[in-house]
Design a protein around this motif. Structure first.
Motif, PDB file in Angstrom:
ATOM      1  N   ALA A 107      37.913 -27.234  35.395  1.00  0.00           N
ATOM      2  CA  ALA A 107      37.859 -26.358  34.223  1.00  0.00           C
ATOM      3  C   ALA A 107      38.939 -25.288  34.286  1.00  0.00           C
ATOM      4  O   ALA A 107      39.584 -24.972  33.268  1.00  0.00           O
ATOM      5  N   ALA A 108      39.159 -24.710  35.474  1.00  0.00           N
ATOM      6  CA  ALA A 108      40.200 -23.689  35.610  1.00  0.00           C
ATOM      7  C   ALA A 108      41.581 -24.289  35.383  1.00  0.00           C
ATOM      8  O   ALA A 108      42.432 -23.679  34.724  1.00  0.00           O
ATOM      9  N   GLY A 109      41.817 -25.470  35.937  1.00  0.00           N
ATOM     10  CA  GLY A 109      43.106 -26.126  35.724  1.00  0.00           C
ATOM     11  C   GLY A 109      43.343 -26.470  34.268  1.00  0.00           C
ATOM     12  O   GLY A 109      44.453 -26.304  33.741  1.00  0.00           O
ATOM     13  N   SER A 110      42.292 -26.933  33.597  1.00  0.00           N
ATOM     14  CA  SER A 110      42.418 -27.255  32.173  1.00  0.00           C
ATOM     15  C   SER A 110      42.687 -26.002  31.349  1.00  0.00           C
ATOM     16  O   SER A 110      43.493 -26.016  30.414  1.00  0.00           O
ATOM     17  N   ALA A 111      41.999 -24.908  31.696  1.00  0.00           N
ATOM     18  CA  ALA A 111      42.216 -23.656  30.972  1.00  0.00           C
ATOM     19  C   ALA A 111      43.637 -23.152  31.166  1.00  0.00           C
ATOM     20  O   ALA A 111      44.280 -22.682  30.207  1.00  0.00           O
ATOM     21  N   PHE A 112      44.140 -23.227  32.398  1.00  0.00           N
ATOM     22  CA  PHE A 112      45.519 -22.801  32.651  1.00  0.00           C
ATOM     23  C   PHE A 112      46.500 -23.644  31.845  1.00  0.00           C
ATOM     24  O   PHE A 112      47.432 -23.117  31.225  1.00  0.00           O
ATOM     25  N   GLY A 113      46.288 -24.958  31.839  1.00  0.00           N
ATOM     26  CA  GLY A 113      47.197 -25.824  31.098  1.00  0.00           C
ATOM     27  C   GLY A 113      47.159 -25.569  29.607  1.00  0.00           C
ATOM     28  O   GLY A 113      48.204 -25.497  28.944  1.00  0.00           O
ATOM     29  N   ALA A 114      45.941 -25.413  29.051  1.00  0.00           N
ATOM     30  CA  ALA A 114      45.804 -25.278  27.601  1.00  0.00           C
ATOM     31  C   ALA A 114      46.201 -23.901  27.094  1.00  0.00           C
ATOM     32  O   ALA A 114      46.895 -23.775  26.078  1.00  0.00           O
ATOM     33  N   MET A 115      45.775 -22.849  27.793  1.00  0.00           N
ATOM     34  CA  MET A 115      45.952 -21.492  27.278  1.00  0.00           C
ATOM     35  C   MET A 115      47.181 -20.773  27.820  1.00  0.00           C
ATOM     36  O   MET A 115      47.598 -19.762  27.255  1.00  0.00           O
ATOM     37  N   ILE A 116      47.756 -21.281  28.894  1.00  0.00           N
ATOM     38  CA  ILE A 116      48.908 -20.612  29.500  1.00  0.00           C
ATOM     39  C   ILE A 116      50.149 -21.491  29.447  1.00  0.00           C
ATOM     40  O   ILE A 116      51.177 -21.103  28.887  1.00  0.00           O
ATOM     41  N   LEU A 117      50.066 -22.682  30.025  1.00  0.00           N
ATOM     42  CA  LEU A 117      51.255 -23.511  30.172  1.00  0.00           C
ATOM     43  C   LEU A 117      51.755 -24.054  28.837  1.00  0.00           C
ATOM     44  O   LEU A 117      52.967 -24.027  28.566  1.00  0.00           O
ATOM     45  N   VAL A 118      50.847 -24.548  28.001  1.00  0.00           N
ATOM     46  CA  VAL A 118      51.259 -25.123  26.712  1.00  0.00           C
ATOM     47  C   VAL A 118      51.972 -24.093  25.840  1.00  0.00           C
ATOM     48  O   VAL A 118      53.082 -24.355  25.351  1.00  0.00           O
ATOM     49  N   PRO A 119      51.403 -22.898  25.598  1.00  0.00           N
ATOM     50  CA  PRO A 119      52.151 -21.917  24.796  1.00  0.00           C
ATOM     51  C   PRO A 119      53.387 -21.376  25.496  1.00  0.00           C
ATOM     52  O   PRO A 119      54.381 -21.034  24.842  1.00  0.00           O
ATOM     53  N   PHE A 120      53.348 -21.311  26.839  1.00  0.00           N
ATOM     54  CA  PHE A 120      54.489 -20.758  27.578  1.00  0.00           C
ATOM     55  C   PHE A 120      55.732 -21.616  27.403  1.00  0.00           C
ATOM     56  O   PHE A 120      56.850 -21.091  27.309  1.00  0.00           O
ATOM     57  N   VAL A 121      55.569 -22.922  27.368  1.00  0.00           N
ATOM     58  CA  VAL A 121      56.729 -23.806  27.231  1.00  0.00           C
ATOM     59  C   VAL A 121      57.451 -23.551  25.909  1.00  0.00           C
ATOM     60  O   VAL A 121      58.690 -23.573  25.838  1.00  0.00           O
ATOM     61  N   LYS A 122      56.692 -23.298  24.858  1.00  0.00           N
ATOM     62  CA  LYS A 122      57.294 -23.071  23.540  1.00  0.00           C
ATOM     63  C   LYS A 122      57.690 -21.608  23.331  1.00  0.00           C
ATOM     64  O   LYS A 122      58.756 -21.310  22.797  1.00  0.00           O
ATOM     65  N   TYR A 123      56.834 -20.700  23.765  1.00  0.00           N
ATOM     66  CA  TYR A 123      57.065 -19.267  23.551  1.00  0.00           C
ATOM     67  C   TYR A 123      56.881 -18.515  24.873  1.00  0.00           C
ATOM     68  O   TYR A 123      55.835 -17.880  25.094  1.00  0.00           O
ATOM     69  N   PRO A 124      57.854 -18.585  25.753  1.00  0.00           N
ATOM     70  CA  PRO A 124      57.730 -17.911  27.055  1.00  0.00           C
ATOM     71  C   PRO A 124      57.739 -16.395  26.910  1.00  0.00           C
ATOM     72  O   PRO A 124      58.199 -15.847  25.909  1.00  0.00           O
ATOM     73  N   ALA A 125      57.207 -15.740  27.941  1.00  0.00           N
ATOM     74  CA  ALA A 125      57.144 -14.280  27.936  1.00  0.00           C
ATOM     75  C   ALA A 125      58.544 -13.678  28.000  1.00  0.00           C
ATOM     76  O   ALA A 125      59.464 -14.267  28.577  1.00  0.00           O
ATOM     77  N   ASN A 126      58.696 -12.508  27.403  1.00  0.00           N
ATOM     78  CA  ASN A 126      59.971 -11.811  27.395  1.00  0.00           C
ATOM     79  C   ASN A 126      59.839 -10.430  28.026  1.00  0.00           C
ATOM     80  O   ASN A 126      58.825  -9.755  27.836  1.00  0.00           O
ATOM     81  N   PRO A 127      60.850  -9.979  28.743  1.00  0.00           N
ATOM     82  CA  PRO A 127      60.833  -8.630  29.320  1.00  0.00           C
ATOM     83  C   PRO A 127      61.166  -7.596  28.252  1.00  0.00           C
ATOM     84  O   PRO A 127      61.531  -7.944  27.123  1.00  0.00           O
ATOM     85  N   PRO A 128      61.036  -6.294  28.577  1.00  0.00           N
ATOM     86  CA  PRO A 128      61.499  -5.258  27.652  1.00  0.00           C
ATOM     87  C   PRO A 128      62.971  -5.477  27.290  1.00  0.00           C
ATOM     88  O   PRO A 128      63.736  -6.018  28.074  1.00  0.00           O
ATOM     89  N   ALA A 129      63.339  -5.079  26.102  1.00  0.00           N
ATOM     90  CA  ALA A 129      64.695  -5.226  25.554  1.00  0.00           C
ATOM     91  C   ALA A 129      64.934  -6.604  24.988  1.00  0.00           C
ATOM     92  O   ALA A 129      66.015  -6.882  24.465  1.00  0.00           O
ATOM     93  N   VAL A 130      63.952  -7.506  25.054  1.00  0.00           N
ATOM     94  CA  VAL A 130      64.088  -8.841  24.457  1.00  0.00           C
ATOM     95  C   VAL A 130      63.008  -8.992  23.389  1.00  0.00           C
ATOM     96  O   VAL A 130      61.822  -8.791  23.662  1.00  0.00           O
ATOM     97  N   GLY A 131      63.426  -9.331  22.183  1.00  0.00           N
ATOM     98  CA  GLY A 131      62.482  -9.506  21.096  1.00  0.00           C
ATOM     99  C   GLY A 131      62.617  -8.425  20.045  1.00  0.00           C
ATOM    100  O   GLY A 131      62.816  -7.250  20.360  1.00  0.00           O
ATOM    101  N   ASP A 132      62.522  -8.840  18.786  1.00  0.00           N
ATOM    102  CA  ASP A 132      62.618  -7.915  17.662  1.00  0.00           C
ATOM    103  C   ASP A 132      61.238  -7.328  17.385  1.00  0.00           C
ATOM    104  O   ASP A 132      60.282  -8.076  17.133  1.00  0.00           O
ATOM    105  N   PRO A 133      61.075  -5.998  17.431  1.00  0.00           N
ATOM    106  CA  PRO A 133      59.756  -5.394  17.166  1.00  0.00           C
ATOM    107  C   PRO A 133      59.195  -5.776  15.800  1.00  0.00           C
ATOM    108  O   PRO A 133      57.975  -5.805  15.623  1.00  0.00           O
ATOM    109  N   GLU A 134      60.056  -6.075  14.838  1.00  0.00           N
ATOM    110  CA  GLU A 134      59.587  -6.396  13.491  1.00  0.00           C
ATOM    111  C   GLU A 134      58.949  -7.782  13.412  1.00  0.00           C
ATOM    112  O   GLU A 134      58.265  -8.087  12.432  1.00  0.00           O
TER     113      GLU A 134
END
Length: 249
Positions: A107-134
């Motif tokens: 269950a933990a592995g499935s949750a990581f894959g579905a809620m973390i890995l799947v969105p991360f591949v398409k929309y990875p996290a960005n540090p400060p100074a990356v990304g338009d606030p608007e």
């Protein structure tokens, strides 16, 4: 039993959150500091910038933000642990491995894959100074859409696996294909977000994203292992009670 699982999920989620916070503090905060320094340097070079603004006190200081990191990951662990425990209670005996520890890890592995890995591949996290606030609202909405796609893909894969009776290999292949079809379709069809400013160091961006994913991996690994281990021990104790409680005659 549900109350016991809920308390277990809350406590172990808190512990796993603090472990993940330690990882993020050790490996992620230096990347955040570097990104903030770049952001400030870029702002200082903008035309019309008042250099006195650099001395303005931040709403929350960096030491305060670093201390708040553990508060954030701890609260995240509490929330996730509670929800996980309720879902786990519903899955027991119905879906997945029969052993308590195996089900927790699956269950933990499935949750990581579905809620973390799947969105991360398409929309990875960005540090400060990356990304338009608007565009933060639209980016957040797209991220949650990918989470829903990942969860739906898990449900489709489980339903497919339960319908295939040709053998374990055929079942795993069918489940894998059923999982990947909606995920890959979402990756291809949803809009791409690329707001990395020109000149931003690629190495810093990659390291930040890697640590962000690593923090989640540490959390879900620690939580899955702890929850599975405690659940296995509780199941063994419960199974041993009838044998020791029976009195002769």
């Amino acid at each position: 039993m549900v109350r016991t699982l809920l308390v277990r999920g809350l406590l172990l989620g808190l512990l796993a959150g603090l472990i993940a916070g330690g990882f993020a503090f050790a490996f992620g905060e230096p990347q955040v500091d570097s990104a903030i320094a770049l952001e400030q340097a870029h702002a200082a070079q903008e035309p019309g910038h008042d250099h006195g603004d650099l001395g303005e006190e931040e709403l929350v200081s960096r030491p305060g933000q670093k201390a708040g990191l553990f508060l954030a990951t701890g609260l995240y662990g509490l929330a996730v642990g509670g929800v996980f425990a309720l879902v786990y209670a519903g899955l027991r005996g119905r879906v997945g491995p029969r052993s308590e520890g195996g089900l927790a890890l699956a269950a933990a592995g499935s949750a990581f894959g579905a809620m973390i890995l799947v969105p991360f591949v398409k929309y990875p996290a960005n540090p400060p100074a990356v990304g338009d606030p608007e565009t933060i609202n639209s980016r957040t909405a797209l991220y949650f859409v990918m989470i829903l796609v990942g969860l739906a893909a898990i449900a489709i894969a489980v339903a497919t696996a339960r319908r295939v009776t040709a053998g374990p290999w055929a079942r795993w292949v069918a489940a894998g294909v059923a999982y990947l079809v909606p995920v890959v379709a979402a990756w291809l069809l949803l809009p791409t977000v690329d707001e990395v400013p020109e000149g931003f160091p690629a190495t810093l961006l990659w390291q930040f994203r890697l640590v962000s994913l690593g923090t989640q991996l540490v959390f879900w690994t620690a939580f899955g292992v702890l929850f599975g281990w405690v659940s296995d021990r509780a199941a063994r104790r419960a199974a041993a009670v009838p044998a020791t409680a029976v009195s002769p005659g």
